[in-house]
Write a protein that holds these residues in place. Structure first.
Motif, short mmCIF file in Angstrom:
data_model
loop_
_atom_site.label_atom_id
_atom_site.label_comp_id
_atom_site.label_asym_id
_atom_site.label_seq_id
_atom_site.Cartn_x
_atom_site.Cartn_y
_atom_site.Cartn_z
N SER A 7 5.38 -6.08 8.86
CA SER A 7 5.80 -4.93 8.07
C SER A 7 5.60 -5.26 6.59
O SER A 7 5.33 -6.41 6.23
CB SER A 7 7.27 -4.58 8.34
OG SER A 7 8.10 -5.66 7.96
N GLY A 8 5.71 -4.23 5.76
CA GLY A 8 5.65 -4.45 4.33
C GLY A 8 4.36 -4.02 3.67
O GLY A 8 4.24 -4.09 2.44
N GLY A 9 3.39 -3.59 4.46
CA GLY A 9 2.15 -3.14 3.87
C GLY A 9 2.33 -1.82 3.12
O GLY A 9 3.38 -1.18 3.21
N ALA A 92 -7.13 -4.61 3.12
CA ALA A 92 -7.44 -5.02 4.49
C ALA A 92 -6.22 -4.74 5.37
O ALA A 92 -5.13 -4.43 4.87
CB ALA A 92 -7.79 -6.50 4.56
N ILE A 93 -6.42 -4.89 6.66
CA ILE A 93 -5.29 -4.98 7.58
C ILE A 93 -4.90 -6.45 7.66
O ILE A 93 -5.76 -7.30 7.91
CB ILE A 93 -5.65 -4.44 8.97
CG1 ILE A 93 -6.04 -2.96 8.89
CG2 ILE A 93 -4.47 -4.62 9.93
CD1 ILE A 93 -6.55 -2.39 10.19
N VAL A 120 -2.80 -2.99 3.98
CA VAL A 120 -2.59 -3.18 2.55
C VAL A 120 -3.78 -2.56 1.83
O VAL A 120 -4.94 -2.89 2.12
CB VAL A 120 -2.48 -4.67 2.19
CG1 VAL A 120 -2.46 -4.86 0.68
CG2 VAL A 120 -1.23 -5.27 2.81
N THR A 121 -3.48 -1.64 0.92
CA THR A 121 -4.53 -0.99 0.15
C THR A 121 -4.25 -1.18 -1.33
O THR A 121 -3.15 -0.85 -1.81
CB THR A 121 -4.60 0.51 0.46
OG1 THR A 121 -4.81 0.68 1.87
CG2 THR A 121 -5.74 1.16 -0.30
N VAL A 122 -5.24 -1.72 -2.05
CA VAL A 122 -5.09 -1.96 -3.48
C VAL A 122 -6.04 -1.02 -4.21
O VAL A 122 -7.26 -1.10 -4.02
CB VAL A 122 -5.40 -3.42 -3.84
CG1 VAL A 122 -5.14 -3.66 -5.33
CG2 VAL A 122 -4.56 -4.37 -3.00
#
Length: 124
Positions: A7-9, A92-93, A120-122
């Motif tokens: 979790s946390g993405g 990325a995942i 996670v998307t930046v």
């Protein structure tokens, strides 16, 4: 069997921070070597960081060294990945992985247990 749940993405701007968590089921977590991998679209899964069962030994991919920190709380069956100074190429995942014995920490084949991943998307 060990089950891992990440979790946390989420979505974060360039330069921002995120902390991922991975909670393990079962009583054997404290004996597992834990790691984080990631997979971007169209690319192979790549190693990010590894942590020994005691938490005393860490190993990072060059691409994240100095920006990411892997840690664990065995009492909570949890491993973390603190990600700082995030870049668009970190998108990325992210997968949590574990195994009792790891001789080549950067190889995904060494890990028996995997989570389902968290995105996670930046943004630039």
């Amino acid at each position: 069997q060990v089950q891992l749940v990440e979790s946390g993405g989420g979505l974060v701007q360039t330069g921002g921070s995120l902390t991922l968590s991975c909670v393990a089921s079962g009583r054997t977590f404290s004996s597992l070597v834990m790691a984080w991998f990631r997979q971007a679209p169209g690319r192979e899964r790549e190693f990010v960081a590894r942590l020994s069962w005691s938490g005393g030994s860490t190993y990072y991919a060059d691409s994240v060294k100095g920006r990411f920190i892997i840690s664990r709380e065995n009492a909570k069956n949890t491993v973390y990945l603190q990600m700082n100074s995030l870049k668009p190429e970190d998108t990325a995942i992210y997968y949590c992985a574990g195994s009792r014995v790891v001789t080549v920490p950067t190889s995904s084949l060494q890990y028996n247990y995997w989570g389902q991943g968290t995105q996670v998307t930046v943004s630039s």
